[in-house]
Design a protein around this motif. Structure first.
Motif, PDB file in Angstrom:
ATOM      1  N   SER A  61       0.803  -1.232   0.000  1.00 19.17           N
ATOM      2  CA  SER A  61       0.000   0.000   0.000  1.00 19.17           C
ATOM      3  C   SER A  61       0.829   1.272   0.000  1.00 19.17           C
ATOM      4  O   SER A  61       0.292   2.352  -0.221  1.00 19.17           O
ATOM      5  N   ILE A  64       3.196   1.926  -3.983  1.00 19.89           N
ATOM      6  CA  ILE A  64       2.548   2.511  -5.160  1.00 19.89           C
ATOM      7  C   ILE A  64       2.925   3.977  -5.334  1.00 19.89           C
ATOM      8  O   ILE A  64       2.873   4.512  -6.430  1.00 19.89           O
ATOM      9  N   LEU A  87       2.822  -1.832 -10.521  1.00 21.31           N
ATOM     10  CA  LEU A  87       2.152  -1.128  -9.432  1.00 21.31           C
ATOM     11  C   LEU A  87       3.128  -0.676  -8.346  1.00 21.31           C
ATOM     12  O   LEU A  87       2.828  -0.697  -7.157  1.00 21.31           O
ATOM     13  N   VAL A  91       1.770   6.445  -8.414  1.00 16.70           N
ATOM     14  CA  VAL A  91       0.892   7.527  -7.961  1.00 16.70           C
ATOM     15  C   VAL A  91       1.708   8.545  -7.160  1.00 16.70           C
ATOM     16  O   VAL A  91       2.564   8.175  -6.368  1.00 16.70           O
ATOM     17  N   ASP A  95      -1.981  12.428  -4.631  1.00 15.69           N
ATOM     18  CA  ASP A  95      -3.126  11.915  -5.383  1.00 15.69           C
ATOM     19  C   ASP A  95      -3.876  10.842  -4.599  1.00 15.69           C
ATOM     20  O   ASP A  95      -3.322  10.177  -3.743  1.00 15.69           O
ATOM     21  N   HIS A  96      -5.122  10.671  -4.949  1.00 15.42           N
ATOM     22  CA  HIS A  96      -6.000   9.695  -4.311  1.00 15.42           C
ATOM     23  C   HIS A  96      -5.940   8.404  -5.133  1.00 15.42           C
ATOM     24  O   HIS A  96      -6.091   8.430  -6.353  1.00 15.42           O
ATOM     25  N   TYR A  97      -5.735   7.272  -4.469  1.00 16.35           N
ATOM     26  CA  TYR A  97      -5.694   5.969  -5.150  1.00 16.35           C
ATOM     27  C   TYR A  97      -6.354   4.959  -4.223  1.00 16.35           C
ATOM     28  O   TYR A  97      -5.914   4.748  -3.097  1.00 16.35           O
ATOM     29  N   THR A  98      -7.433   4.353  -4.684  1.00 15.22           N
ATOM     30  CA  THR A  98      -8.228   3.478  -3.827  1.00 15.22           C
ATOM     31  C   THR A  98      -7.896   2.010  -4.049  1.00 15.22           C
ATOM     32  O   THR A  98      -7.274   1.628  -5.053  1.00 15.22           O
ATOM     33  N   GLN A 101      -9.265   0.981  -7.340  1.00 12.64           N
ATOM     34  CA  GLN A 101      -8.386   1.287  -8.474  1.00 12.64           C
ATOM     35  C   GLN A 101      -7.245   0.273  -8.560  1.00 12.64           C
ATOM     36  O   GLN A 101      -6.889  -0.173  -9.648  1.00 12.64           O
ATOM     37  N   TRP A 102      -6.671  -0.102  -7.403  1.00 10.27           N
ATOM     38  CA  TRP A 102      -5.596  -1.084  -7.390  1.00 10.27           C
ATOM     39  C   TRP A 102      -6.096  -2.409  -7.965  1.00 10.27           C
ATOM     40  O   TRP A 102      -5.431  -3.033  -8.788  1.00 10.27           O
ATOM     41  N   ASP A 105      -6.418  -2.129 -11.711  1.00 13.66           N
ATOM     42  CA  ASP A 105      -5.089  -2.120 -12.332  1.00 13.66           C
ATOM     43  C   ASP A 105      -4.439  -3.499 -12.252  1.00 13.66           C
ATOM     44  O   ASP A 105      -3.838  -3.973 -13.218  1.00 13.66           O
TER      45      ASP A 105
END
Length: 120
Positions: A61, A64, A87, A91, A95-98, A101-102, A105
């Motif tokens: 986590s 990324i 991965l 990011v 930035d926001h990455y949930t 989204q992971w 991807d």
């Protein structure tokens, strides 16, 4: 040394087991390696790549995020150049990455890796 010896034995046993399957063309493998921090997961993936055409999809986590090399123990560029990794450094920290989204991807990378006859 004992850990490395055990790891090499483990990897050889996996290879023997895979080689024992008759029809490998019908199999699509996905290898999952997980564990606590500092349990030699990267070392295992490097050893497995000696026997199998692996690509690694990171689920860390923090890895990324770009620019967060200290404290995340990212895989070295040398290893990333020899074994494809995905991965990691994708990011910006602002930035926001949930998780959604992971997941999206990761699924795309799994498909791409399998389509290229590699093992994710």
């Amino acid at each position: 040394m004992l850990l490395i010896s055990c790891m090499q034995t483990f990897v050889k046993k996996i290879k023997e087991r895979v080689d024992s399957f008759n029809d490998k063309t019908s199999w699509q493998w996905v290898v999952v390696v997980w564990g606590a921090t500092a349990t030699w997961k990267t070392g295992l993936s490097v050893k497995l790549s000696d026997f199998f055409p692996l690509s690694v999809i990171s689920s860390d986590s923090r890895q990324i995020f770009r620019f967060m090399d200290i404290g995340t123990d990212k895989v070295s560029k040398e290893i990333r150049n020899s074994i494809p990794h995905y991965l990691i450094d994708i990011v910006d920290p602002r930035d926001h990455y949930t998780a959604w989204q992971w997941q999206s991807d990761a699924k795309a990378h799994v498909k791409n890796i399998l389509d290229n006859n590699r093992i994710p």
